[in-house]
Design an enzyme around this catalytic site. Structure first.
Site: not given
Ligand code: DVN
Length: 296
Positions: A110, A191
């Site tokens: 992420c 993400c």
């Protein structure tokens, strides 16, 4: 995506176009602005030695680039051939690559995802210095098939090395379909903080028909993505057409807001300006305060 190949073609074409342009200007005796015409894509056939190139890249990736990945290059190649060969050169839907993508599972960390549109030249420089950012071309699929061209032919079980159609000529172009599937998976994976790099020196920096605008944006999940950080970059010499508050970027922001994403937008990212200055150090926008004081 078809990048370096376009660069080589574009470089060649630029010489041809420039030569023709010089001749036409000399002939007409008219001083014409150097119009940056849209590059002509000369249709070409399947990249020669495509199997050796793609397989070599695959082994390189799983051995040196990302040794943690558990993928079988033979299996990936076999699934790729199954998706493409025996189909006409315009009839390979994205779904046909499903088995291939199942053979190359990948998860990205992420806060590292970098999406882009019409900023190909800058992306390579940006990711070279912002090493923590991750583009589709850093995934196994993107790494394997970047810059390659391929298409099959119904009447033959081999690739068509003679000629492949333009993307626009097909409903299901084999190259476009693979990138659509790869882009969808990449967008779904995204993400944390996601960066989006757009070109403020063109109309429609955010184009709903582009791969970013039509596939990745719709694949982003507001439950996975904490912030969408838009960076609008313009050529040092302009034109300054779009920005965070002007043009299509505003439409992108409205879409993000409507879908519940938190977002930021910057028109003058310092790293991106410095990157452009590396190529044009004498540009006025690149003079540091010390330089300008020294000039007095
Ligand atoms: O976010 C990125 C990436 O993650 C991927 O998902 O796609 C996004 C970038 O695609 P985009 O938004 O369509 O942006 P571009 O710059 O219009 O196109 C990306 C690449 O696809 C470029 O290398 C394009 O080549 P070009 O135009 O710079 O010579 C290439 N491309 C786009 N349309 C094409 C094409 N190549 C061949 N035929 C076409 N019709």
């Amino acid at each position: 995506m078809v990048r370096r190949r376009c660069l080589e073609q574009r470089a060649k074409q630029r010489v041809t176009m420039a030569t023709n342009f010089r001749i036409s200007v000399a002939a007409s005796g008219v001083l014409a602005l150097c119009m940056c015409v849209a590059p002509l894509r000369t249709p070409s056939g399947t990249t020669p030695n495509i199997k050796h190139i793609a397989m070599g890249r695959c082994f390189n990736y799983i051995t040196l680039v990302n040794p943690g990945i558990r993928s079988d290059c033979e299996e990936i190649w076999q699934a790729f051939e199954e998706a493409v060969l025996g189909q006409t050169s315009c009839d390979v839907a994205a779904e046909r690559y499903r088995r291939m993508f199942r053979a190359m599972p990948q998860m990205g960390a992420c806060d590292r995802f970098l999406l882009w549109s019409k900023t190909r030249m800058l992306i390579q420089d940006y990711t070279a210095v912002a090493r923590d950012l991750w583009t589709l071309e850093d995934t196994l699929a993107g790494y394997m098939f970047n810059d390659l061209v391929w298409c099959g032919q119904r009447e033959d079980s081999d690739f068509n090395f003679g000629s492949c159609p333009e993307w626009s000529a097909c409903l299901h172009h084999p190259v476009n379909s693979l990138w659509r599937q790869a882009s969808k998976i990449f967008g779904e994976m995204a993400c944390g903080n996601v960066t989006v790099l757009l070109n403020g020196s063109i109309e429609k920096a955010f184009n709903r028909n582009s791969m970013f605008g039509s596939v990745e944006l719709d694949s982003l999940n507001p439950l996975r993505v904490r912030y969408v950080n838009i960076k609008v970059v313009t050529n040092l010499d302009g034109p300054f057409i779009e920005s965070c508050t002007k043009g299509s970027v505003v439409d992108l922001i409205h879409i993000l807001q409507a879908r519940g994403f938190r977002w930021t937008c910057s028109d003058n990212d310092r790293i991106l300006t410095i990157l452009q200055c590396v190529r044009k150090p004498d540009h006025s926008a690149c003079r540091t305060r010390a330089d300008s004081q020294a000039v007095k």
